[in-house]
Design a protein around this motif. Sequence first.
Motif, mmCIF file in Angstrom:
data_model
loop_
_atom_site.group_PDB
_atom_site.id
_atom_site.type_symbol
_atom_site.label_atom_id
_atom_site.label_comp_id
_atom_site.label_asym_id
_atom_site.label_seq_id
_atom_site.Cartn_x
_atom_site.Cartn_y
_atom_site.Cartn_z
ATOM 1 N N ASP A 79 -52.549 22.957 11.059
ATOM 2 C CA ASP A 79 -51.608 22.191 10.235
ATOM 3 C C ASP A 79 -51.818 20.701 10.515
ATOM 4 O O ASP A 79 -51.935 20.296 11.666
ATOM 5 N N CYS A 80 -51.846 19.927 9.465
ATOM 6 C CA CYS A 80 -51.998 18.483 9.622
ATOM 7 C C CYS A 80 -50.778 17.913 10.351
ATOM 8 O O CYS A 80 -49.634 18.207 9.987
ATOM 9 N N GLU A 81 -51.013 17.103 11.394
ATOM 10 C CA GLU A 81 -49.901 16.538 12.158
ATOM 11 C C GLU A 81 -49.147 15.492 11.356
ATOM 12 O O GLU A 81 -48.016 15.148 11.690
ATOM 13 N N GLU A 82 -49.774 14.974 10.322
ATOM 14 C CA GLU A 82 -49.163 13.894 9.555
ATOM 15 C C GLU A 82 -48.329 14.460 8.407
ATOM 16 O O GLU A 82 -47.167 14.134 8.252
ATOM 17 N N CYS A 83 -48.932 15.318 7.580
ATOM 18 C CA CYS A 83 -48.242 15.771 6.368
ATOM 19 C C CYS A 83 -47.877 17.255 6.427
ATOM 20 O O CYS A 83 -47.148 17.751 5.568
ATOM 21 N N GLY A 84 -48.371 17.984 7.445
ATOM 22 C CA GLY A 84 -47.999 19.382 7.594
ATOM 23 C C GLY A 84 -48.768 20.345 6.705
ATOM 24 O O GLY A 84 -48.577 21.554 6.800
ATOM 25 N N LEU A 100 -55.739 16.076 11.793
ATOM 26 C CA LEU A 100 -55.279 15.545 10.511
ATOM 27 C C LEU A 100 -56.102 16.162 9.386
ATOM 28 O O LEU A 100 -57.289 16.439 9.561
ATOM 29 N N CYS A 101 -55.485 16.356 8.242
ATOM 30 C CA CYS A 101 -56.239 16.789 7.080
ATOM 31 C C CYS A 101 -57.134 15.633 6.623
ATOM 32 O O CYS A 101 -56.974 14.496 7.073
ATOM 33 N N VAL A 102 -58.054 15.940 5.743
ATOM 34 C CA VAL A 102 -59.061 14.943 5.387
ATOM 35 C C VAL A 102 -58.414 13.707 4.749
ATOM 36 O O VAL A 102 -58.865 12.580 4.948
ATOM 37 N N TYR A 103 -57.293 13.916 4.025
ATOM 38 C CA TYR A 103 -56.628 12.784 3.363
ATOM 39 C C TYR A 103 -55.931 11.881 4.381
ATOM 40 O O TYR A 103 -56.059 10.660 4.327
ATOM 41 N N CYS A 104 -55.207 12.512 5.298
ATOM 42 C CA CYS A 104 -54.500 11.713 6.304
ATOM 43 C C CYS A 104 -55.499 11.035 7.239
ATOM 44 O O CYS A 104 -55.260 9.920 7.708
ATOM 45 N N GLN A 105 -56.610 11.724 7.521
ATOM 46 C CA GLN A 105 -57.646 11.122 8.355
ATOM 47 C C GLN A 105 -58.181 9.849 7.686
ATOM 48 O O GLN A 105 -58.318 8.813 8.324
HETATM 49 ZN ZN LIG Z 1 -52.357 15.469 6.140
#
Ligand SMILES: [Zn+2]
Length: 117
Positions: A79-84, A100-105
């Motif tokens: 799970d992305c730590e930023e957006c879940g 992080l997911c690729v977008y949040c990264q």
């Molecule tokens: Zn994310």
Amino acid sequence: MQEMLRKRLIDALADCRVRACPDAELDEQPRLDACADENEFASRVVEVGMHLALRRRLEERRGEIEAALKRLDRGCYGDCEECGEEIGLARLMANPTAQLCVYCQADSERGQLRRCA
Ligand SMILES: [Zn+2]
């Protein structure tokens, strides 16, 4: 599939341990009296510095891997730590310690660039 990623993380952790250990004697501070001259001392300082930098990177890597294993145990791995949102299998296969997911990264890298400028 999480078991496969867990195995990869454990393998990577073992690899860090092996690579951090073998030349432990380089941990010693360089000693001027053990060197023939200042040039040798200087190159030894560089050598020890590089070794310490490598070791720091391995320590960081080990921390990331251990954190990823903890997330696996808690059931929040992937799970992305930023957006879940889910990080995605392809990204996790390429980088099993991704938090992080690729977008949040991409966002966080843009943020870092802004801070540097
Ligand atoms: Zn994310």
